[in-house]
Design a protein around this motif. Structure first.
Motif, PDB file in Angstrom:
ATOM      1  N   GLU A  97      -2.935  -9.455 -10.876  1.00 36.69           N
ATOM      2  CA  GLU A  97      -1.661  -8.930 -11.731  1.00 36.69           C
ATOM      3  C   GLU A  97      -1.058  -8.003 -10.955  1.00 36.69           C
ATOM      4  O   GLU A  97       0.108  -7.403 -10.945  1.00 36.69           O
ATOM      5  N   GLN A  98      -2.142  -6.817 -11.472  1.00 35.84           N
ATOM      6  CA  GLN A  98      -1.485  -5.754 -10.748  1.00 35.84           C
ATOM      7  C   GLN A  98      -1.116  -4.897  -9.063  1.00 35.84           C
ATOM      8  O   GLN A  98      -0.544  -4.417  -8.921  1.00 35.84           O
ATOM      9  N   LYS A  99      -2.268  -6.579  -7.884  1.00 33.50           N
ATOM     10  CA  LYS A  99      -1.891  -6.248  -7.204  1.00 33.50           C
ATOM     11  C   LYS A  99      -0.263  -6.714  -6.560  1.00 33.50           C
ATOM     12  O   LYS A  99       0.843  -5.674  -5.851  1.00 33.50           O
ATOM     13  N   GLU A 100       0.441  -7.310  -7.466  1.00 27.85           N
ATOM     14  CA  GLU A 100       1.762  -8.381  -7.469  1.00 27.85           C
ATOM     15  C   GLU A 100       3.316  -6.456  -7.563  1.00 27.85           C
ATOM     16  O   GLU A 100       4.148  -7.120  -7.703  1.00 27.85           O
ATOM     17  N   ALA A 101       2.378  -5.968  -8.349  1.00 23.80           N
ATOM     18  CA  ALA A 101       3.142  -4.440  -8.861  1.00 23.80           C
ATOM     19  C   ALA A 101       3.609  -3.705  -7.759  1.00 23.80           C
ATOM     20  O   ALA A 101       4.711  -3.579  -7.595  1.00 23.80           O
ATOM     21  N   PHE A 102       2.373  -4.070  -6.610  1.00 21.34           N
ATOM     22  CA  PHE A 102       2.934  -3.309  -5.396  1.00 21.34           C
ATOM     23  C   PHE A 102       4.080  -3.663  -4.306  1.00 21.34           C
ATOM     24  O   PHE A 102       4.256  -3.471  -3.080  1.00 21.34           O
ATOM     25  N   MET A 103       3.641  -5.082  -4.487  1.00 27.18           N
ATOM     26  CA  MET A 103       4.883  -6.646  -3.345  1.00 27.18           C
ATOM     27  C   MET A 103       6.013  -6.192  -3.725  1.00 27.18           C
ATOM     28  O   MET A 103       6.556  -5.717  -4.728  1.00 27.18           O
ATOM     29  N   PRO A 104       6.579  -6.161  -2.267  1.00 28.58           N
ATOM     30  CA  PRO A 104       8.599  -6.065  -2.635  1.00 28.58           C
ATOM     31  C   PRO A 104       8.649  -7.051  -3.277  1.00 28.58           C
ATOM     32  O   PRO A 104       8.780  -7.870  -3.590  1.00 28.58           O
ATOM     33  N   SER A 105      10.259  -6.628  -4.734  1.00 26.38           N
ATOM     34  CA  SER A 105      10.637  -7.806  -4.800  1.00 26.38           C
ATOM     35  C   SER A 105      11.744  -7.244  -4.882  1.00 26.38           C
ATOM     36  O   SER A 105      12.203  -6.277  -4.856  1.00 26.38           O
ATOM     37  N   THR A 106      12.924  -8.167  -5.326  1.00 23.17           N
ATOM     38  CA  THR A 106      14.379  -7.927  -5.498  1.00 23.17           C
ATOM     39  C   THR A 106      14.497  -7.212  -7.379  1.00 23.17           C
ATOM     40  O   THR A 106      15.131  -7.349  -7.861  1.00 23.17           O
ATOM     41  N   LEU A 107      13.758  -8.083  -8.282  1.00 24.75           N
ATOM     42  CA  LEU A 107      13.579  -7.525  -9.407  1.00 24.75           C
ATOM     43  C   LEU A 107      13.143  -6.138  -9.958  1.00 24.75           C
ATOM     44  O   LEU A 107      12.732  -5.689  -9.087  1.00 24.75           O
ATOM     45  N   PRO A 108      13.765  -5.415 -11.223  1.00 30.25           N
ATOM     46  CA  PRO A 108      13.586  -4.257 -11.320  1.00 30.25           C
ATOM     47  C   PRO A 108      12.295  -3.633 -11.998  1.00 30.25           C
ATOM     48  O   PRO A 108      11.671  -4.864 -11.921  1.00 30.25           O
ATOM     49  N   LYS A 109      11.469  -3.090 -11.707  1.00 26.14           N
ATOM     50  CA  LYS A 109      10.647  -2.683 -11.903  1.00 26.14           C
ATOM     51  C   LYS A 109      10.598  -1.568 -12.784  1.00 26.14           C
ATOM     52  O   LYS A 109      11.129  -0.282 -12.905  1.00 26.14           O
ATOM     53  N   VAL A 110       9.659  -1.464 -13.774  1.00 23.58           N
ATOM     54  CA  VAL A 110       9.945  -0.700 -15.141  1.00 23.58           C
ATOM     55  C   VAL A 110       8.375  -0.305 -15.388  1.00 23.58           C
ATOM     56  O   VAL A 110       7.450  -1.444 -15.253  1.00 23.58           O
ATOM     57  N   ILE A 111       8.451   0.811 -15.795  1.00 23.87           N
ATOM     58  CA  ILE A 111       7.249   1.691 -16.470  1.00 23.87           C
ATOM     59  C   ILE A 111       7.304   1.901 -17.350  1.00 23.87           C
ATOM     60  O   ILE A 111       7.854   2.861 -17.926  1.00 23.87           O
ATOM     61  N   LEU A 112       6.761   1.529 -18.539  1.00 23.22           N
ATOM     62  CA  LEU A 112       6.166   1.774 -20.520  1.00 23.22           C
ATOM     63  C   LEU A 112       5.249   3.073 -19.725  1.00 23.22           C
ATOM     64  O   LEU A 112       4.544   2.416 -19.281  1.00 23.22           O
ATOM     65  N   SER A 113       5.281   3.416 -19.335  1.00 23.11           N
ATOM     66  CA  SER A 113       4.710   5.498 -19.427  1.00 23.11           C
ATOM     67  C   SER A 113       3.694   5.379 -20.345  1.00 23.11           C
ATOM     68  O   SER A 113       4.010   5.675 -21.536  1.00 23.11           O
TER      69      SER A 113
END
Length: 187
Positions: free
Chosen positions: A1-17
């Motif tokens: 699941e962590q590796k998926e965060a680094f994959m290109p995507s058309t969906l917006p990515k949000v970080i809850l900091s």
């Protein structure tokens, strides 16, 4: 699941900091950082002298580091979940370094595990934000009282700046908990 965060995507990515986002990891496509401006810091309970984690406000510097997770590879926005006036007036510019505010017993044990000729006082005084001399001496005396360091050296001399590790001190150094709790576990 962590590796998926680094994959290109058309969906917006949000970080809850959290403070983990203050590291230099850049995740491609992060458009939004939501920062609650909180951090868990090590604090010492005055009643028991035991260290624990306490939820506190992050410093402005910490918040700026978190904001740096977006806007590197694309345009981005940061939302701080705190009233702007409170942020401007009450949030500290920088956090007090952990080595200055946290108990030094575990740090001293780790320094002793390095098996260096210099005393913990000499080594800790070479850090970027050296702890106070009194704090170092107090921590060494606590370790001697708990049996983590030998009270006297090979020449039967008492030294407030140093002491050899005992068997219990080696165990204390390897356990990721307060030295008082590690002594309790050993006993």
């Amino acid at each position: 699941e962590q590796k998926e965060a680094f994959m290109p995507s058309t969906l917006p990515k949000v970080i809850l900091s959290t403070n983990i986002s203050e590291s230099s990891v850049t995740i491609p496509g992060v458009e939004t950082v939501i920062d609650f401006c909180l951090v868990k810091n090590i604090v010492v309970q005055k009643e028991s002298s035991i260290a624990s984690l306490k939820l506190e406000w992050a410093s402005k510097y910490n918040c700026q580091q978190r904001a740096g997770r977006t806007g590197r590879l694309c345009d981005g926005k940061v939302y701080r979940m705190i009233h702007m006036r409170y942020y401007e007036l009450h949030i500290l510019e920088e956090t007090v370094p952990e080595i200055v505010r946290a108990p030094l017993e575990s740090t001293i044990l780790r320094v002793k595990m390095l098996d260096r000729e210099d005393s913990p006082t000499v080594i800790l005084n070479k850090t970027m934000d050296p702890p106070g001399y009194d704090s170092i001496v107090h921590s060494i005396l606590v370790l001697k009282e708990l049996g983590g360091m030998q009270v006297f050296n090979n020449f039967d001399k008492f030294n407030t700046n140093d002491g050899d590790l005992t068997y219990i001190g080696h165990i204390m150094a390897t356990l990721p908990i307060d030295v008082r709790l590690s002594k309790l576990i050993v006993m």
